[in-house]
Design a protein around this motif. Structure first.
Motif: not given
Length: 298
Positions: A4-9, A183-197, A208-212
């Motif tokens: 269980t958890g929030n859906v992110v994509i 889902f690192n900061p650069l990826q998320e920033g590109l989604r927010k500011t440049q509408n990258y999928k 599975n999707y990890f960060d450090f």
């Protein structure tokens, strides 16, 4: 196990959730283990999309240099010699094994793909053509290092894989695990500011999707003690600078070669230690294309 958890994509027939049970993001529903293994045994290196083995071999000298950086991290904790065995899980083209042999390790590769296993055997490498699970009894004794990179994101049950590594390792042995830093900061920033999928979400190949932080917490939950973090060049920087390699694959090759040129410059200028320090620093900022954790079995 309930996930269980929030859906992110969300995509066609799946959600990626930030799983409260597992502590990392993953696909739901989770695919069948046998179906997943069949995908990688039969088609991963022969799927008609690209020559994955040649992808590594054409830049082999650069890959060997890159792998030596990680091997130098490992050598801070265990000294390589003929009595200490390093096992590479999902060894692919075998270049990490080549680099490890060059540094003095006794090496064994475990590879589920018959095509890749035969490719490595043609190089004279010792390979077990199998999945890595508790029933695998043909591994040597005194395994001091288990190395697995770009593996955990593909498997339905990463806990099982790390638990097998824990059981196979000698006391005090080292686990090296690397995954895409998603889902690192650069990826998320590109989604927010440049509408990258979210181009890094690649179902059914990536489950599975990890960060450090989540990767470190995950290996800790499996009984390991994290020792250090290491990263790789943050390729997302090229997107932020306007080089859209997502929509134009040829630009991707150009960006890759710029990264290669930068790292060879550091090597040839006698700055390999600085290069390694840069990638350790990136890891502490959750930056870099790959998240690599080095941990120890107590």
């Amino acid at each position: 196990m309930a996930h269980t958890g929030n859906v992110v994509i969300s995509g066609e027939g799946y959600d990626v959730i930030d799983c409260e049970t597992c502590g990392f993001k993953h696909v739901t529903p989770i695919p069948d283990k046998l179906e997943n293994e069949t995908l990688y045994r039969d088609s991963h290196y022969d799927d008609g999309e690209r020559d994955r083995l040649n992808y590594y071999e054409r830049d082999r000298d650069w890959w060997l240099m890159s792998y030596r950086d990680v091997l130098s991290e490992i050598a801070q904790f265990i000294t390589p010699n003929d009595d200490n065995t390093l096992v590479d899980i999902g060894c692919g083209a075998g270049l990490f094994l080549e680099a490890a042999k060059g540094e003095g390790w006794n090496t064994v590769g475990v590879e589920i793909s018959t095509i890749a296993a035969n490719h490595c055997r043609d190089k004279g490498l010792e390979i077990i053509n199998s999945s890595f699970d508790a029933d695998l009894t043909s591994l040597p004794e005194n395994i001091k290092v288990v190395h697995m990179r770009n593996i955990l994101e593909h498997v339905p049950d990463p806990f099982s894989l790390i638990n097998v590594a824990f059981d196979k390792l000698a006391s005090g042995g080292i686990l090296v695990v690397g995954v895409p830093n998603d889902f690192n900061p650069l990826q998320e920033g590109l989604r927010k500011t440049q509408n990258y999928k979210p181009w890094w979400v690649a179902v059914p190949h990536h489950l599975n999707y990890f960060d450090f932080d989540s990767l470190e917490a995950f290996v800790s939950k499996c009984g390991f003690s994290p020792l250090s973090r290491f990263s790789s060049f943050p390729l997302d920087l090229f997107l932020a600078m306007g080089d859209n390699y997502i929509e134009t694959p040829s630009i991707g090759r150009e960006c890759h070669l710029k990264r290669v040129n930068f790292e060879w410059f550091m090597e040839n200028a006698g700055l390999s230690s600085l290069r390694q320090d840069i990638y350790r620093a990136f890891s502490n900022l959750n930056l870099g294309r790959e998240a690599i954790i080095i941990a120890q079995k107590p």
